[in-house]
Design an enzyme around this catalytic site. Structure first.
Site: not given
Ligand code: GLY
Length: 314
Positions: A166, A194-197, A218, A220
């Site tokens: 990222t 899927r939506v991450g952090d 890191g 998410g």
């Molecule tokens: N930190 C990026 C993700 O896990 O999507």
């Protein structure tokens, strides 16, 4: 206020074949953002443009170079935040966009919302005149190879989650405003949707002029469990330095949920830190016209910014 910018190109394992590309990518990004700040530009413009440099660099897991989802497509998340008024914009699960960070900024500035996703985000992009790029243009040979390997019966996708990055930036401008921006392709072979952090305010980034700004990288799901970016600013509100706040928050993520990652942090007085609980994280900063950068623990290179601009030709 003296302007400062800090960028990261992702935490994890950075193998030898990617090291030079990552070092050069983060230094180019930091120099680009610093150039904007030096000419009186805003922290918001600086973090956006620094992230654009890394979205367009195939060494990073953002924009072109993003990892692929289970169907072999690029689906990206991004967030930007202005510490002056706590305004923020984000997009998630977007496809066929070269620079998700620019779309996130449009969400912040042109809508009453903070996060647009998938088809709604695409429709908004079309309405704003953001050009679509063919999905294949964002796919590199490396991401394709990873995706195919992960489909093999005896594959271990976890192995490939470790060296993908990222990207993010934090900055303070001469008016004392802070901002953050983060952009990612997420996790290799992730589920569609899927939506991450990264797209989630307080997890992928946070900026508040009263304290400072941070951008995270890191795992998410772990980052979201501890709301990592806001947790760091909380520690700073309690009196910790950016470095100590980052270490405490990363330690909490490791001990509470077993997650690893990295962060960049800037305080509203221009102190900064780049920390990770992974083996490596590529990072760069420019402060007082000096560029500093590194990847491995203890690695710290320093060069006058002007000299670096000439040698990189940027
Ligand atoms: N930190 C990026 C993700 O896990 O999507």
């Amino acid at each position: 206020m003296k302007p400062v910018i800090v960028v990261h190109g992702g935490a994890g394992r950075i193998f030898k074949d990617r090291e030079d590309g990552c070092r050069s990518g983060v230094t180019r990004a930091a120099l680009k953002g610093y150039g904007i700040l030096k000419h009186g530009g805003s922290a918001l413009d600086a973090v956006e443009e620094a992230v654009v440099v890394m979205e367009e660099d195939p060494h990073f897991n953002a924009g072109c170079g993003s990892v692929l989802n289970e169907k072999g497509e690029v689906e990206m998340d991004a967030i930007i935040m202005d510490g002056k008024n706590l305004a923020s914009g984000a997009v998630s699960a977007v496809k066929c966009i070269a620079n998700p960070i620019k779309l996130a900024r449009l969400v912040m500035e042109k809508t009453d919302h903070m996060l647009l996703t998938d088809q709604g985000a695409s429709a908004f992009a079309r309405g704003m005149g953001v050009p679509e790029v063919p999905g294949e243009k964002l796919i590199t040979g490396r991401s394709l190879e990873r995706w195919k390997k992960n489909l093999e019966a005896d594959s271990n996708p976890q192995q490939f989650q470790k060296d993908l990055g990222t990207v993010g930036a934090v900055a303070i401008d001469s008016a004392g405003n802070v901002a953050c921006a983060t952009s990612t392709g997420g996790l290799t072979n992730k589920r569609v949707g899927r939506v991450g952090d990264t797209a989630c305010i307080g997890s992928g980034g946070y900026a508040d002029n009263n304290v400072g700004a941070t951008s995270t990288t890191g795992h998410g799901e772990s980052i979201m469990k501890v709301v990592l970016a806001r947790l760091i600013l909380y520690h700073m509100e309690q009196g910790k330095s950016p470095g100590d706040a980052a270490d405490s928050a990363l330690d909490c993520m490791k001990t509470r949920v077993g997650g690893l990652g990295g962060v960049i942090v800037i305080s509203n007085s221009g102190d900064w830190a780049a920390r990770c609980s992974t083996q490596e994280m590529s990072w760069a900063t420019v402060k007082d016209d000096q560029l500093h950068y590194g990847i491995h623990a203890g690695e710290w290179h320093t060069q006058p910014a002007e000299e670096a601009i000439s040698s990189l030709g940027c």
